[in-house]
Design a protein around this motif. Structure first.
Motif, short mmCIF file in Angstrom:
data_model
loop_
_atom_site.label_atom_id
_atom_site.label_comp_id
_atom_site.label_asym_id
_atom_site.label_seq_id
_atom_site.Cartn_x
_atom_site.Cartn_y
_atom_site.Cartn_z
N MET A 86 48.78 9.26 19.83
CA MET A 86 49.16 8.09 19.06
C MET A 86 48.11 7.01 19.14
O MET A 86 48.25 5.96 18.57
CB MET A 86 50.49 7.55 19.55
N ILE A 87 47.06 7.29 19.88
CA ILE A 87 46.00 6.30 19.94
C ILE A 87 45.37 6.11 18.57
O ILE A 87 44.90 5.04 18.22
CB ILE A 87 44.96 6.71 21.00
N LEU A 88 45.35 7.20 17.75
CA LEU A 88 44.85 7.12 16.39
C LEU A 88 45.97 7.37 15.37
O LEU A 88 45.69 7.51 14.19
CB LEU A 88 43.73 8.15 16.18
N GLN B 259 51.19 20.50 24.83
CA GLN B 259 50.86 19.27 24.10
C GLN B 259 51.08 18.05 24.97
O GLN B 259 50.34 17.06 24.89
CB GLN B 259 51.68 19.17 22.81
N THR B 260 52.09 18.09 25.81
CA THR B 260 52.32 16.99 26.74
C THR B 260 51.11 16.78 27.64
O THR B 260 50.65 15.66 27.85
CB THR B 260 53.56 17.27 27.60
N LEU B 261 50.58 17.87 28.18
CA LEU B 261 49.42 17.78 29.05
C LEU B 261 48.17 17.35 28.28
O LEU B 261 47.38 16.55 28.76
CB LEU B 261 49.18 19.13 29.72
N GLU B 262 48.00 17.89 27.08
CA GLU B 262 46.81 17.59 26.29
C GLU B 262 46.70 16.11 25.94
O GLU B 262 45.63 15.53 25.92
CB GLU B 262 46.80 18.43 25.02
N GLU B 263 47.83 15.48 25.65
CA GLU B 263 47.80 14.11 25.18
C GLU B 263 48.17 13.10 26.26
O GLU B 263 48.23 11.90 26.00
CB GLU B 263 48.72 13.96 23.97
N GLY B 264 48.36 13.58 27.48
CA GLY B 264 48.78 12.70 28.55
C GLY B 264 47.81 11.58 28.87
O GLY B 264 48.22 10.48 29.24
N LEU B 265 46.53 11.84 28.71
CA LEU B 265 45.53 10.83 29.03
C LEU B 265 45.55 9.65 28.06
O LEU B 265 45.00 8.59 28.34
CB LEU B 265 44.13 11.46 29.06
N GLU B 266 46.20 9.82 26.92
CA GLU B 266 46.28 8.75 25.92
C GLU B 266 47.62 8.02 25.97
O GLU B 266 47.91 7.20 25.09
CB GLU B 266 46.09 9.34 24.52
N ILE B 267 48.40 8.27 26.99
CA ILE B 267 49.79 7.84 26.94
C ILE B 267 49.95 6.32 26.91
O ILE B 267 50.87 5.80 26.28
CB ILE B 267 50.58 8.45 28.12
N GLN B 268 49.05 5.57 27.55
CA GLN B 268 49.17 4.12 27.54
C GLN B 268 49.08 3.57 26.11
O GLN B 268 49.92 2.78 25.68
CB GLN B 268 48.08 3.48 28.40
N GLN C 299 49.53 5.21 23.35
CA GLN C 299 50.66 5.74 22.59
C GLN C 299 51.89 4.87 22.78
O GLN C 299 52.62 4.55 21.83
CB GLN C 299 50.94 7.19 23.02
N MET C 300 52.14 4.49 24.02
CA MET C 300 53.30 3.67 24.30
C MET C 300 53.17 2.26 23.73
O MET C 300 54.15 1.66 23.30
CB MET C 300 53.54 3.62 25.82
N ASP C 301 51.95 1.72 23.74
CA ASP C 301 51.74 0.40 23.14
C ASP C 301 52.18 0.41 21.67
O ASP C 301 52.85 -0.50 21.20
CB ASP C 301 50.26 0.01 23.23
N MET C 302 51.79 1.46 20.94
CA MET C 302 52.15 1.55 19.54
C MET C 302 53.66 1.69 19.37
O MET C 302 54.28 1.03 18.53
CB MET C 302 51.42 2.73 18.89
N LEU C 303 54.27 2.55 20.19
CA LEU C 303 55.70 2.78 20.08
C LEU C 303 56.51 1.51 20.34
O LEU C 303 57.44 1.18 19.60
CB LEU C 303 56.13 3.86 21.07
#
Length: 303
Positions: A1-3, A201-210, A212-216
């Motif tokens: 969700m970073i992009l 997919q959870t593992l692949e995108e985990g590094l972007e989670i911060q 992603q959460m900002d957007m959510l």
């Protein structure tokens, strides 16, 4: 969700689907809320989209949420949380989420997927070996919760827990739409291939989670349905099994229960994951299709 094109399904499961991150902004009178109202003949039912895990910095919630809470005699959540037995819930998760005798996470994933999961887990400092006896769905949820905890999220600060504590203090009744067993059996019943994809997919995108959460959280706080639909709902719809089982089927079941509440004289505040309230299969739209006007509220509607 970073992009916005890369998204994390498990973030949705924990945060927006099963009962995110900026300092709370000021809200004007016309600010949209993640909340709808349906008027019965003798009562009101509020539908609040929830974020199941939040941080202390996400408080206070928008004032309109507290005003709806004050108006309601009863809280209804996905689970009857004030009667939730934590030990029993953990036991149930073990019953359903541990691999059968002779099996393991490695067996269920297969050699190629397990090797990929191990590499990704190492990059994220996730001790995958501690989950060796879990099924992929439980491993995915455990990992997602760990990642969220690392960046300050806590279910103790989730919307449900926050309002439940107020309801207990105010001696308001608290009800649940479903049971913990029902929720966990939905996850346990997912095909292994779907569980495998979910974990990877959870593992692949985990590094972007911060990010992603900002957007959510920004979209949620501002009642930004267009953003939630375009960047979260569409992604969930691209995974038909997950979407049908975890979102649509539950929404249809809840609509039947909400219609019964609309026949009552008491006012209700219903709190469910925000993803359940958006789109053509969302609870407000399903209620409209059955003749109940569901209005998304702005702050000015509650003053």
């Amino acid at each position: 969700m970073i992009l916005l094109q890369r998204r994390t399904p498990l973030a949705k499961l924990l945060v927006l689907v099963f009962g995110l991150l900026i300092i709370a902004p000021a809200f004007g009178d016309d600010s949209k809320l993640p909340m709808w109202r349906i008027d019965g003949d003798s009562n009101r039912v509020y539908l609040l989209g929830s974020v199941h895990l939040l941080r202390p910095s996400d408080y206070p919630l928008p004032a309109g949420i507290y005003e709806a809470y004050a108006d309601a005699e009863t809280l209804v959540m996905e689970l009857d949380m004030d009667d939730l037995d934590t030990a029993a819930a953990q036991s149930l998760a073990s019953e359903l989420g541990l691999a059968a005798a002779g099996s393991s996470l490695a067996v269920l994933l297969g050699a190629e997927s397990y090797a990929r999961a191990s590499t990704l887990a190492a990059k994220a400092s996730i001790p995958l070996e501690l989950l060796a006896q879990t099924e992929p769905w439980l491993a995915a949820i455990t990992i997602e919760q760990l990642m969220l905890t690392r960046i300050g999220f806590d279910p103790a600060f989730g919307v449900e827990n926050h309002l439940m504590e107020r309801a207990i203090a105010d001696q308001k009744e608290i009800l649940g739409l479903e049971t913990m067993r029902q929720q966990l059996e939905l996850l346990d019943g997912l095909p292994v291939a779907v569980q495998r994809a979910l974990l990877l997919q959870t593992l692949e995108e985990g590094l972007e989670i911060q990010a992603q959460m900002d957007m959510l959280i920004a979209a949620w706080r501002n009642g930004d349905i267009a953003t939630l639909e375009a960047n979260i709902l569409q992604d969930m719809q691209a995974q038909p099994v997950l979407y049908e089982e975890l979102v649509v089927a539950r929404n249809k079941n809840w609509v039947k229960q909400i219609e019964l509440l609309l026949e009552d004289s008491d006012d209700y505040l219903i709190i469910v994951g925000a993803l359940h309230l958006v789109g053509q299969d969302g609870v407000p739209e399903l209620l409209r299709q059955r003749g109940h006007a569901a209005k998304q509220l702005a702050q000015s509607d509650l003053q």
